[in-house]
Structure formats: structure tokens, C-alpha cells
Design an enzyme around this catalytic site. Structure first.
Site, short mmCIF file in Angstrom:
data_model
loop_
_atom_site.label_atom_id
_atom_site.label_comp_id
_atom_site.label_asym_id
_atom_site.label_seq_id
_atom_site.Cartn_x
_atom_site.Cartn_y
_atom_site.Cartn_z
N ARG A 50 2.24 -11.32 10.23
CA ARG A 50 3.71 -10.61 10.29
C ARG A 50 4.66 -11.49 9.81
O ARG A 50 5.65 -10.99 9.68
CB ARG A 50 3.93 -10.38 11.80
N ASP A 84 -4.11 7.47 4.99
CA ASP A 84 -3.46 6.14 5.30
C ASP A 84 -3.99 5.63 6.55
O ASP A 84 -4.39 6.26 7.44
CB ASP A 84 -1.93 6.17 5.32
N GLU A 85 -4.31 4.31 6.64
CA GLU A 85 -4.68 3.64 7.96
C GLU A 85 -5.77 4.18 8.45
O GLU A 85 -6.23 4.27 9.55
CB GLU A 85 -3.64 3.82 8.97
N GLN A 122 -7.50 -5.24 9.72
CA GLN A 122 -6.17 -4.91 10.79
C GLN A 122 -6.68 -3.66 11.71
O GLN A 122 -5.78 -2.97 12.21
CB GLN A 122 -5.17 -4.34 9.80
N LYS A 143 0.86 -1.26 0.15
CA LYS A 143 0.06 0.06 -0.08
C LYS A 143 0.92 1.27 0.05
O LYS A 143 0.43 2.15 -0.65
CB LYS A 143 -0.96 -0.03 1.22
N THR A 144 1.91 1.35 0.87
CA THR A 144 2.97 2.32 0.76
C THR A 144 3.27 2.80 -0.55
O THR A 144 3.34 4.15 -1.05
CB THR A 144 4.00 2.22 1.66
#
Length: 668
Positions: free
Chosen positions: A604, A215-216, A246, A29-30
Site C-alpha cells: 500500500r 476482475d479480482e 492478494q 490492471k484497471t
């Protein structure tokens, strides 16, 4: 653009109107966000000053700015890429005169806030000894994050803290304004108030930021949601990036409904799903997908990868905490030897920070370097040091440093002045501090009330020391801590119940550690236990190794792990009342956020995942049977292989136990 897959390219090229990018874990996504910003700058020719990108941490904002600058060059000068609070400060510096403040306002730290609040409490005749100021500050913070001002807050119950907050909150705000100051939570709340009440100010910032990216987005709270909604309302060019699977910060105000309702808020918005994962193997992703799809309220998506199946997920079923730690650490040593992994490629993730104790002890025993991220090392935590200090004075009544540490914990009304007189008197009369406590009536400088408190403490501890037996050490210490009512003290003095519960769990681990030590060493003494802790302190990692990224095993809570990745992850304590946590089960029977937390932990891992659980655990020193986590039952059997070597166990036994338990529970 050539480096992006098709959905990523579509997300970059959709620039007009509302866009929801559902970005699964490890989906790049970044890269999409930064490329989209550069596309706006370089291809759409949007002026940099008309673009706003908002994220949650200074680190993330800084990295995003650096990547955009590297890709776009000078054309990116003037773009605003910031945190929510930096954006709020930018608005307030320009506009706050409208609220009666000067532009050079101060932003008060927590210690500054505490001073102002104490003044407000004095002005309202509220005794800080009756109600902790921190409790009121925590309440005010929550209200501000929900955009509830001092005039709007009406207590719905007769709760003492609520009533005190209703009395103090208006005065607290008056004092802040008088000092031309705001607190951290005011930054967003006052920015929203400005935009809501002044059409000229709202119009200026809407024209300034014609293209907005967040973002987020799943982590936004009510005030942040409102701020972005106001800014984006006119032009509607808003792109939010996030993953409802998340969303794990509900306990601090994040509202997952903000991302779930985005399509309703912005009719006709486009939704693009980033489901290709570039981090993990398909075995890991299949497990994560199988768990998270049990949440009934979520957007439909499923992660996949092109990197291959990878190794099966390993399952450890241990008898207790010490065996769990031993098997995990042994597995790490094998991974390092067989697969040439660095220690920094490995991480231990747990639900509660108190779980770190057994793993820290084992890692130190094997002299493996480690760092604890998002928390102090277990034996360095204040409440743990306080508990250990009680054990030290029982073992050695001449330990004056430990006496000074515990004499007013829990609080007994023994102030610093009394301690100064006690110390001075013991020096002048050449007697140990413990003896001075017993002779406090001979010290004229100490008040009668303080003498009574000191005498009571001395009598209690003398009885404990004289009566402390050589067996059942854990039970004796547990009885002492219950007598001291440490739990009540922590609930009373801390600003929120969740933090108090964490510290109580840590003190419980001190009792568990002592009981376990005694079980492993039938002739164990309190001296031997304390000596072992002291030797462990000598072996603790150096200060230089505390920064994440050093060649050391990482220990962290699941909440702290979000956004990180490791080659091999050990997800430990997969049991009911740990994951999902007991408190969360009580608050939300669907345990939706706990399941998302489990999903975050699984994803993770890049190449390998090991899950562990215990058959028994100690609770205040006593053994307690454990039930496998319901989340373990949600992982398909074919993805798991048991490596614990338990007789009569196999890779599906623990899964079957969990499934049977919940089938019975649902049947009832």
C-alpha cells in the site's frame, strides 16, 4: 495503447480464448481492463451487448463504466459492467418465472430476513431464546454461497445450530417464495440453478455474453465461480484478472484455488504477468517479494519498478502500545514538517480494529485530524460504550443513562416494560434509578421473575460499587467483566465467532487503556480516566471529516486497505498472534492468507514504509511479552533501519529474534 507496457499491450490484444492476467499490486490492471474492453468494441467490432465485465463493488463497476464511456463513446452503449449480484438480478428478472417466482420479486434486507427466519423458527418449534436467529442466518448464508440448498444440507455433527438450520432452512425458503421474495445470497444461487437446469436459458445468456472479463478473480467464492464457468463454457472467451498473492478474504468464502486452478479449468489458456509496479519504490517491493515468496502454493511472479530504490524501510521497536503510538505519531509530524506531506498522504494499518485505540488517543492528544475507515472510532463502538457505562456507574451511581445502558447487558431477562415501570416509579417517588432498582419489590406492575432479575443485578452492582478500591483499577475492572461473562454473551448473541472475537478484543482494550493510564499516573482515579475519555470525545473529528479523502490521517485494518495506496504507510503490530493473528495460526499453520495480508499492507506504500512492533503488550491489563512476527524475519536485513533508539537494539535485532524463535520452533 502507447501508454501501456509490452505485457499490458499483449493482455489487451489477446481477445480469443481463455486469458489469465496475473496483475501484481500497483501494476495498472484497471487501465488494462478498460483498454481491453475498448479494444473489443472499437477494433474487434464486438457489439457492446455481447461483452460482460464483472467486478466486486458498485464503486469499481461505476468507475470502469465511466472510463470505458470516456474512451469509446457511444459504441459502449449497451455494455454490461456490473457486480456479481447486479448480474444475478439481471438474469433473475428475466428468467425467475421458471423457478415459480414472479419477475417483480423483492430482495429482502437483513431485517426482513430476520422476520422471516423468526417465523420459520416458530413454525418448527425452535425457541429463539435457545438459539440465536442470527446464527442460523449466518449458517444459511454460508450454505448458499457454497450452492447448498435446503434439501442438500445434511448436518455432519450434533451441533445445535446445524440441527436447527437443517430444520428451519427449508421452511425459511418456503416462506420467502410465498412472499415472492429472495434474500441477498439467493441472487447468485438461484441464477446458477437456472443456468444448470434449463438449457434454453443457459444458451440465451451464453450467446448474450460471448466475451467475459472478471476482475479480482482471486476473491470469487464457489457460487460466483460456478456462475462465470457456466456463462463462459460455450465460447470460452474468458479473461480473468487477479493476483493470488492478494487473496485475503478466505474468511468470507473466497477461494484462492479458483485463480490457481484457472489454467487447469481452461486448457490452453494464455497467462500474462503484469509485474511492473507503478506505485512503490524498489525497497518496498523487495520487502514484499521477500515475504510473499515464503508461501509455497502460489504463481511465480516478482514485482519490480523503474522509480528507484527510495528510502530504507524504518523499524520501530517500542516498549508497549502507548510508546508505539507515540513514536508513530511523532514520525507523522516529522514527515509533515520535513517532506511537506498532507495528513491524507499517511495511513496506519493494523491487523485488528482493536489496535486503533492507542493511535486514536495519541492523534487526538496531538490534535491531528484522522478518519477510521472500515470501522467506527474506538470509543464509539457499542461494546466499548457498554463497557465504559459500567465504569461510569461505579464512579457515579446517579448516572441514570449508563444504568439504562447496562441493566440488560449481558441479558438478564429485564425487558423494556420493566424498565418503563422502573423509570416511572423512580419519577413518582423522586428517588434515583439505582435506588429504585433496590426497591423493585415495591413496584406491583413488575412480574416476579423480573423483580428477581432486577434485585440480583442491584445486589451485584451495589457490592461492586461499595467494594471498588482506589488501586489496581485495571485488575478490578477485568475481574468485573469476567464475572459478568461478557465474552459468553457476545459469543451467544452474535451471528459469527469472528465478529464476537473482535468485540471481545475491543473490550480487552478498555481494560488495557485503564491499566496503562494507571501506570502512567500513579495517583490515577476512575474519575480521572473517564474525564480523559470525555475530553477526547470533544476533540474527535467532525462528521465532515469521516469521508476518506479528507486531509486527515487514515486508520484502517489491513483487510480494508486493499485497493488503496498512500505515500507513507505505518504497518503496526508486527508481532506473532497479531500478524499473523493467533486465530489464523490455529486454523492454518502455514499462515498463507496472513502472509498475503502482510504483503497487501506492505504494497500500500508508495514512497515510504515504517514497520513497528512492541516488546510487551497488555492483555486484560497485565503485561505480556511479545515475539516478533515471522514475517519480519522474512524481510532482508539490509532493507531495514531501526529508528526507535532502543539501547542495545539495532536494525537487525528484532529480525534475528524472530528468525531464532522460528528456527527453534521448527527444530522442535
Amino acid at each position: 495503447m502507447k501508454k501501456l507496457n509490452l505485457p499490458q499491450q499483449q493482455a489487451v490484444q489477446h481477445t480469443e480464448g481463455a486469458l489469465l492476467i496475473l496483475a501484481g499490486a500497483g501494476s495498472g490492471k484497471t487501465q488494462v481492463i478498460t483498454t481491453r474492453i475498448v479494444h473489443l468494441l472499437s477494433h474487434k467490432r464486438i457489439p457492446a451487448e455481447n461483452i460482460l465485465a464483472v467486478t466486486f463493488t458498485n464503486k469499481a463497476a461505476r468507475e470502469m463504466r465511466e472510463r470505458v464511456a470516456a474512451m469509446a463513446g457511444k459504441v459502449a452503449e449497451g455494455i454490461v459492467i456490473s457486480t456479481f449480484h447486479s448480474l444475478g438480478v439481471r438474469i433473475l428478472r428475466r428468467e425467475i418465472r421458471s423457478l415459480g417466482f414472479k419477475p417483480n420479486f423483492s430482495i429482502y434486507s437483513s431485517s426482513d430476513q430476520a422476520g422471516v427466519l423468526r417465523q420459520a423458527m416458530r413454525d418448527r418449534d425452535i425457541d429463539p431464546k435457545q438459539i440465536e436467529p442470527d446464527q442460523i442466518l449466518w449458517k444459511i448464508s454460508g450454505l448458499k454461497n457454497r450452492l447448498i440448498g435446503p434439501q442438500e444440507f445434511k448436518p455432519e455433527s450434533s451441533d445445535r445450530v446445524d440441527l436447527a438450520t437443517a430444520a428451519v432452512y427449508p421452511r425459511y425458503q418456503e416462506l420467502l417464495k410465498g412472499y415472492n421474495a429472495i434474500d441477498f445470497d439467493d441472487i447468485i444461487m438461484l441464477s446458477v440453478r437456472l443456468l444448470q437446469t434449463n438449457t434454453a436459458i443457459l444458451s440465451y445468456w451464453q450467446e448474450r455474453f460471448r466475451y467475459i472479463m472478471v476482475d479480482e478473480y482471486q476473491d470469487t467464492n464457489a457460487s460466483q465461480y460456478q456462475l462465470i464457468s457456466l456463462l463462459a463454457h460455450k465460447h470460452g472467451n474468458i479473461c480473468v484478472v487477479g493476483d493470488d498473492d492478494q487473496s485475503i478474504y478466505g474468511w468470507r468464502g473466497a477461494e484462492v484455488q479458483n485463480i490457481l486452478n484457472f489454467e487447469h479449468d481452461y486448457r490452453g489458456c494464455r497467462v500474462i504477468k503484469l509485474e511492473q509496479n507503478y506505485r512503490s519504490t524498489s525497497s518496498i517491493l523487495d520487502a514484499a517479494n521477500s515475504v510473499i515468496r515464503n508461501n509455497s502454493v502460489r504463481t511465480d511472479k516478482s514485482l519490480w519498478t523503474a522509480v528507484g530504490k527510495g528510502r530504507e524501510i524504518e523499524l520501530i521497536v517500542a516498549a508497549g502500545e502507548e510508546e508505539e503510538a507515540a513514536q508513530v505519531v511523532n514520525g507523522m509530524m516529522l514527515e509533515q514538517f520535513n517532506h511537506k506531506l498532507s495528513w491524507s498522504d499517511m495511513a496506519i494499518l493494523y491487523r485488528s480494529n482493536a489496535q486503533s485505540r492507542a493511535f486514536e488517543e495519541r492523534l487526538r492528544q496531538e490534535r491531528i485530524p484522522y478518519v477510521v475507515v472500515g470501522g467506527q472510532q474506538f470509543y464509539e463502538r457499542k461494546e466499548v460504550k457498554d463497557a465504559i457505562a459500567y465504569l461510569k456507574v461505579i464512579d457515579n451511581p446517579s448516572d441514570e443513562a449508563s444504568w439504562l445502558r447496562i441493566i440488560n447487558f449481558p441479558r438478564r431477562g429485564i425487558g423494556d416494560g420493566t424498565l418503563l415501570h422502573l423509570n416511572q416509579w423512580s419519577l413518582e417517588h423522586d428517588v434515583p434509578l439505582f435506588e429504585a432498582l433496590g426497591r423493585v419489590r415495591e413496584i406491583p406492575e413488575i412480574s416476579e421473575s423480573s423483580k428477581k432479575a432486577v434485585s440480583g443485578f442491584h445486589a451485584m452492582m451495589k457490592g461492586v460499587i461499595d467494594g471498588f478500591g482506589r488501586t489496581d483499577l485495571g485488575k478490578q475492572v477485568n475481574a468485573l467483566f469476567n464475572r459478568l461473562r461478557i465474552e459468553d454473551e457476545l459469543y451467544r448473541t452474535l451471528n459469527d465467532a469472528a465478529q464476537a472475537r473482535k468485540r471481545i478484543e475491543n473490550i480487552e482494550q478498555v481494560v488495557n487503556s485503564l491499566a496503562s493510564f494507571e501506570e502512567q499516573n500513579p495517583r490515577a482515579t476512575l474519575s480521572a480516566f473517564l474525564e480523559r475519555i470525555s475530553l477526547m470525545d470533544e476533540d474527535k473529528p467532525s462528521e465532515d471529516g469521516k469521508e476518506h479523502g479528507q486531509n486527515a490521517v487514515t486508520l484502517m485494518s489491513l483487510h480494508s486497505s486493499k485497493g488503496l495506496e498512500f505515500s507513507h504507510v505505518w504497518l503496526v503490530g508486527m508481532e506473532e498472534d497479531l500478524l499473523p493473528h493467533k486465530r489464523s495460526i490455529e486454523e492454518d499453520p502455514t499462515v498463507a492468507e496472513e502472509r498475503r495480508l502482510c504483503y497487501v499492507g506492505i504494497t500500500r506504500a508508495r514512497r515510504h514504509l515504517t514497520i513497528s512492533r512492541c516488546q510487551t503488550r497488555r492483555k486484560y491489563g497485565a503485561l505480556e511479552q511479545r515475539i516478533p512476527s515471522r514475517f519480519l524475519a522474512e524481510i532482508p536485513e539490509h532493507l531495514l533501519v531501526n529508528i526507535s533508539g532502543d539501547d542495545g537494539d539495532n536494525e537487525t535485532k528484532s529480525v534475528d529474534m524472530a528468525a531464532d524463535f522460528f528456527a527453534r520452533m521448527l527444530g522442535e
